[in-house]
Design a protein around this motif. Structure first.
Motif, PDB file in Angstrom:
ATOM      1  N   PRO A   8     -50.663  -4.908 -27.897  1.00 53.77           N
ATOM      2  CA  PRO A   8     -49.849  -4.888 -26.669  1.00 53.77           C
ATOM      3  C   PRO A   8     -48.876  -3.710 -26.643  1.00 53.77           C
ATOM      4  O   PRO A   8     -48.702  -3.063 -25.609  1.00 53.77           O
ATOM      5  CB  PRO A   8     -49.106  -6.221 -26.729  1.00 53.77           C
ATOM      6  N   VAL A   9     -48.244  -3.453 -27.775  1.00 49.22           N
ATOM      7  CA  VAL A   9     -47.466  -2.217 -27.954  1.00 49.22           C
ATOM      8  C   VAL A   9     -48.005  -1.603 -29.237  1.00 49.22           C
ATOM      9  O   VAL A   9     -47.984  -2.248 -30.286  1.00 49.22           O
ATOM     10  CB  VAL A   9     -45.957  -2.507 -28.131  1.00 49.22           C
ATOM     11  N   ALA A  39     -55.992  -9.647 -28.044  1.00 52.64           N
ATOM     12  CA  ALA A  39     -54.693  -9.005 -28.296  1.00 52.64           C
ATOM     13  C   ALA A  39     -54.448  -8.986 -29.797  1.00 52.64           C
ATOM     14  O   ALA A  39     -54.454 -10.031 -30.454  1.00 52.64           O
ATOM     15  CB  ALA A  39     -53.584  -9.789 -27.595  1.00 52.64           C
ATOM     16  N   ASP A  40     -54.258  -7.794 -30.325  1.00 52.92           N
ATOM     17  CA  ASP A  40     -53.893  -7.661 -31.737  1.00 52.92           C
ATOM     18  C   ASP A  40     -52.365  -7.738 -31.813  1.00 52.92           C
ATOM     19  O   ASP A  40     -51.679  -6.743 -31.591  1.00 52.92           O
ATOM     20  CB  ASP A  40     -54.423  -6.333 -32.281  1.00 52.92           C
ATOM     21  N   GLU A  41     -51.869  -8.938 -32.084  1.00 53.41           N
ATOM     22  CA  GLU A  41     -50.406  -9.125 -32.137  1.00 53.41           C
ATOM     23  C   GLU A  41     -49.926  -9.195 -33.588  1.00 53.41           C
ATOM     24  O   GLU A  41     -48.937  -9.859 -33.912  1.00 53.41           O
ATOM     25  CB  GLU A  41     -49.994 -10.375 -31.331  1.00 53.41           C
ATOM     26  N   VAL A  42     -50.645  -8.483 -34.472  1.00 55.95           N
ATOM     27  CA  VAL A  42     -50.268  -8.492 -35.891  1.00 55.95           C
ATOM     28  C   VAL A  42     -48.838  -7.960 -36.070  1.00 55.95           C
ATOM     29  O   VAL A  42     -48.056  -8.501 -36.861  1.00 55.95           O
ATOM     30  CB  VAL A  42     -51.301  -7.697 -36.728  1.00 55.95           C
ATOM     31  N   ILE A  43     -48.482  -6.936 -35.315  1.00 54.51           N
ATOM     32  CA  ILE A  43     -47.101  -6.425 -35.383  1.00 54.51           C
ATOM     33  C   ILE A  43     -46.216  -7.124 -34.346  1.00 54.51           C
ATOM     34  O   ILE A  43     -45.087  -7.511 -34.631  1.00 54.51           O
ATOM     35  CB  ILE A  43     -47.069  -4.897 -35.160  1.00 54.51           C
ATOM     36  N   PHE A  67     -53.012 -12.453 -35.455  1.00 53.65           N
ATOM     37  CA  PHE A  67     -51.604 -12.407 -35.889  1.00 53.65           C
ATOM     38  C   PHE A  67     -51.543 -12.400 -37.412  1.00 53.65           C
ATOM     39  O   PHE A  67     -52.505 -12.741 -38.101  1.00 53.65           O
ATOM     40  CB  PHE A  67     -50.819 -13.607 -35.312  1.00 53.65           C
ATOM     41  N   ALA A  68     -50.399 -11.978 -37.924  1.00 53.10           N
ATOM     42  CA  ALA A  68     -50.177 -11.973 -39.389  1.00 53.10           C
ATOM     43  C   ALA A  68     -48.682 -11.805 -39.616  1.00 53.10           C
ATOM     44  O   ALA A  68     -47.898 -12.597 -39.096  1.00 53.10           O
ATOM     45  CB  ALA A  68     -50.987 -10.864 -40.061  1.00 53.10           C
ATOM     46  N   LYS A  69     -48.341 -10.730 -40.290  1.00 46.25           N
ATOM     47  CA  LYS A  69     -46.966 -10.369 -40.665  1.00 46.25           C
ATOM     48  C   LYS A  69     -45.865 -11.395 -40.383  1.00 46.25           C
ATOM     49  O   LYS A  69     -45.441 -12.130 -41.258  1.00 46.25           O
ATOM     50  CB  LYS A  69     -46.601  -9.037 -40.017  1.00 46.25           C
ATOM     51  N   ALA A  70     -45.377 -11.432 -39.123  1.00 46.76           N
ATOM     52  CA  ALA A  70     -44.139 -12.176 -38.856  1.00 46.76           C
ATOM     53  C   ALA A  70     -44.326 -13.692 -38.875  1.00 46.76           C
ATOM     54  O   ALA A  70     -43.334 -14.419 -38.863  1.00 46.76           O
ATOM     55  CB  ALA A  70     -43.534 -11.750 -37.522  1.00 46.76           C
ATOM     56  N   ILE A  71     -45.564 -14.171 -38.929  1.00 44.21           N
ATOM     57  CA  ILE A  71     -45.720 -15.636 -38.954  1.00 44.21           C
ATOM     58  C   ILE A  71     -45.086 -16.207 -40.237  1.00 44.21           C
ATOM     59  O   ILE A  71     -44.633 -17.341 -40.270  1.00 44.21           O
ATOM     60  CB  ILE A  71     -47.189 -16.086 -38.783  1.00 44.21           C
TER      61      ILE A  71
END
Ligand SMILES: Cc1ncc(COP(=O)(O)O)c(C=O)c1O
Length: 239
Positions: A8-9, A39-43, A67-71
């Motif tokens: 997304p960003v 949507a790649d919301e990994v960041i 998703f990953a990181k912030a979870i």
């Protein structure tokens, strides 16, 4: 079946924030052509942009979200995907012959899932998504003061992800030749002053923790400004 995937960003690409109608239009185009939207919301996922998920700010839903990181706020490695009901139903309804078998050694790791649940509780309880939105506005507005430097070509960001792009010419946005290593030199100068982050070429990226204080944001902007002046001294305020 085809799919369209994007962040997304864009994060590591240099914090590229799309214009507001970009994702709604991508959603429309995908729907028109029966293309899945991933949507790649990994960041961006779990608060980084000041919303729980970045695409929700544009009022649209992807068919698949990664998703990953912030979870887990990075305290334990955990990644995953979410899928729409339609995709889940297709997977559930597949006959044995059509089932796509796959597995990872550490799939559904219970410690990772426990850390994620505890971490998400903290993010909710401490209002950290809202905090990321508010601090993000402060970060961006303070970074914009650096645009007075003639080698700052762009300052951009959304929530607590931001970037300052250094250019040889502010008007044409012409880049410095790679051999001049402006980005790495500014990075080294910020490190000497106590700040470490990630670069992409001559784009200085910032993604501070959600618990950063306003005073630390001021300090970050000060360090980046001082470091830019140290590496490109003749420029600021030059006649
Ligand atoms: C946006 C984005 N997607 C995917 C990845 C890769 O994630 P993983 O290391 O979990 O494969 C990264 C890694 O930094 C990323 O920034």
């Amino acid at each position: 079946m085809a799919a369209f995937i994007g962040e997304p960003v864009q994060g590591a690409g240099g914090v590229i924030v799309p214009q507001d109608d970009y994702w709604p239009r991508i959603r429309q185009i995908c729907d028109r052509h029966n293309v899945l939207l991933i949507a790649d919301e990994v960041i961006t996922g779990f608060g980084r942009t000041g919303d729980w998920f970045a695409l929700s700010r544009y009022g649209i839903k992807p068919d698949i979200v990664s998703f990953a990181k912030a979870i887990t706020s990075g305290y334990f490695p955990l990644g995953g995907i979410g899928v729409s009901d339609q995709i889940a139903e297709a997977i559930d309804a597949a006959t044995d012959q059509r089932t796509w078998m796959h597995a990872y050694t550490y799939s559904a790791h219970p410690t990772g899932c426990a850390v994620a649940l505890a971490n998400l509780d903290i993010i909710k309880r401490e209002g950290l998504v809202q905090r990321a939105a508010e601090l993000g506005q402060l970060l961006l507005s303070r970074l914009k003061t650096l645009a007075a430097h003639p080698n700052v070509g762009d300052v951009r960001g959304l929530g607590l992800m931001a970037a300052v792009e250094l250019v040889a010419d502010q008007k044409t946005k012409a880049e410095f030749p790679p051999e001049s290593k402006i980005g790495p030199r500014i990075h080294a100068a910020t490190q000497e002053r106590g700040m470490f982050t990630r670069l992409r070429g001559d784009v200085y990226n910032l993604a501070p923790p959600f618990i950063t204080t306003p005073a630390q944001i001021e300090r970050m902007v000060q360090i980046l400004g001082d470091s830019t002046d140290a590496v490109l001294p003749a420029m600021r305020g030059a006649p």
